[in-house]
Design a protein around this motif. Structure first.
Motif, PDB file in Angstrom:
ATOM      1  N   GLY A  65       0.802  -1.217   0.000  1.00 31.41           N
ATOM      2  CA  GLY A  65       0.000   0.000   0.000  1.00 31.41           C
ATOM      3  C   GLY A  65       0.834   1.266   0.000  1.00 31.41           C
ATOM      4  O   GLY A  65       0.328   2.356   0.232  1.00 31.41           O
ATOM      5  N   LYS A  66       2.137   1.145  -0.274  1.00 36.08           N
ATOM      6  CA  LYS A  66       3.011   2.331  -0.296  1.00 36.08           C
ATOM      7  C   LYS A  66       2.784   3.167  -1.547  1.00 36.08           C
ATOM      8  O   LYS A  66       2.949   4.372  -1.531  1.00 36.08           O
ATOM      9  CB  LYS A  66       4.471   1.907  -0.205  1.00 36.08           C
ATOM     10  CG  LYS A  66       4.802   1.238   1.105  1.00 36.08           C
ATOM     11  CD  LYS A  66       5.880   1.984   1.823  1.00 36.08           C
ATOM     12  CE  LYS A  66       6.248   1.248   3.092  1.00 36.08           C
ATOM     13  NZ  LYS A  66       5.966   2.006   4.254  1.00 36.08           N
ATOM     14  N   LYS A  67       2.410   2.520  -2.651  1.00 33.41           N
ATOM     15  CA  LYS A  67       2.084   3.247  -3.871  1.00 33.41           C
ATOM     16  C   LYS A  67       0.630   3.691  -3.762  1.00 33.41           C
ATOM     17  O   LYS A  67      -0.261   2.866  -3.554  1.00 33.41           O
ATOM     18  CB  LYS A  67       2.283   2.356  -5.096  1.00 33.41           C
ATOM     19  CG  LYS A  67       1.983   3.063  -6.397  1.00 33.41           C
ATOM     20  CD  LYS A  67       2.261   2.162  -7.584  1.00 33.41           C
ATOM     21  CE  LYS A  67       1.943   2.891  -8.876  1.00 33.41           C
ATOM     22  NZ  LYS A  67       2.179   2.032 -10.044  1.00 33.41           N
ATOM     23  N   VAL A  68       0.395   4.995  -3.907  1.00 32.90           N
ATOM     24  CA  VAL A  68      -0.943   5.539  -3.712  1.00 32.90           C
ATOM     25  C   VAL A  68      -1.317   6.420  -4.895  1.00 32.90           C
ATOM     26  O   VAL A  68      -0.530   7.244  -5.343  1.00 32.90           O
ATOM     27  CB  VAL A  68      -1.027   6.370  -2.404  1.00 32.90           C
ATOM     28  CG1 VAL A  68      -2.439   6.874  -2.178  1.00 32.90           C
ATOM     29  CG2 VAL A  68      -0.559   5.548  -1.216  1.00 32.90           C
ATOM     30  N   SER A  69      -2.526   6.232  -5.389  1.00 33.01           N
ATOM     31  CA  SER A  69      -3.063   7.048  -6.475  1.00 33.01           C
ATOM     32  C   SER A  69      -4.145   7.968  -5.913  1.00 33.01           C
ATOM     33  O   SER A  69      -5.008   7.525  -5.150  1.00 33.01           O
ATOM     34  CB  SER A  69      -3.657   6.133  -7.546  1.00 33.01           C
ATOM     35  OG  SER A  69      -4.414   6.869  -8.473  1.00 33.01           O
TER      36      SER A  69
END
Length: 145
Positions: A65-69
């Motif tokens: 969940g470190k990559k967030v859009s």
């Protein structure tokens, strides 16, 4: 039990309500200047945030969940709101908004898109429906001047 309910609702695609304070603590760094969170909802890791300027969709991706859009619909683009309350059984409550996706909001050059939000039947969606309805009425009056 509340955590279990949130996980089940999240698996079904439903949001659970979070306080503006909780959401500001987690997402405040991503707000624009002078923008304030007015309400919001959590969907397991993802979030649906309403500010005084836009609706923000937070999509946490990957295993960590470190990559967030972050994607937005600006409130001044909303022109129609529909509500469907939960029925008997597994039905959920729904709010669907229609919004203008083009920047130049002219009545002779409109591009409409829809977005549906699903909520657990226990969620009182009437305040959100009324809020978005008032936004859409003001936008229609402004656009049609």
């Amino acid at each position: 039990m509340a955590l279990f309910n949130n996980i089940i609702q999240g698996a079904l695609g439903n949001y659970s309500e979070k306080s503006p304070e909780q959401l500001t603590q987690e997402y405040g760094d991503y707000l624009f200047d002078n923008e304030t969170i007015t309400m919001g909802y959590q969907l397991v890791r993802d979030a649906l945030i309403f500010t005084d300027h836009r609706i923000i969709f937070v999509d946490k991706q990957g295993a960590t969940g470190k990559k967030v859009s972050f994607k937005s619909i600006h409130l001044d683009a909303i022109i129609e709101v529909e509500m469907e309350t939960a029925g008997v059984g597994l039905d959920d409550s729904e709010i669907t908004i229609t919004y203008l996706s083009n920047v130049n909001q002219r009545s002779n050059n409109e591009v409409h898109l829809d977005h549906k939000f699903e909520f657990p039947k226990k969620t009182d969606i009437l305040p959100l429906y009324r809020y978005l309805g008032n936004v859409s009425m003001a936008n229609r009056a402004r656009i049609n001047l």
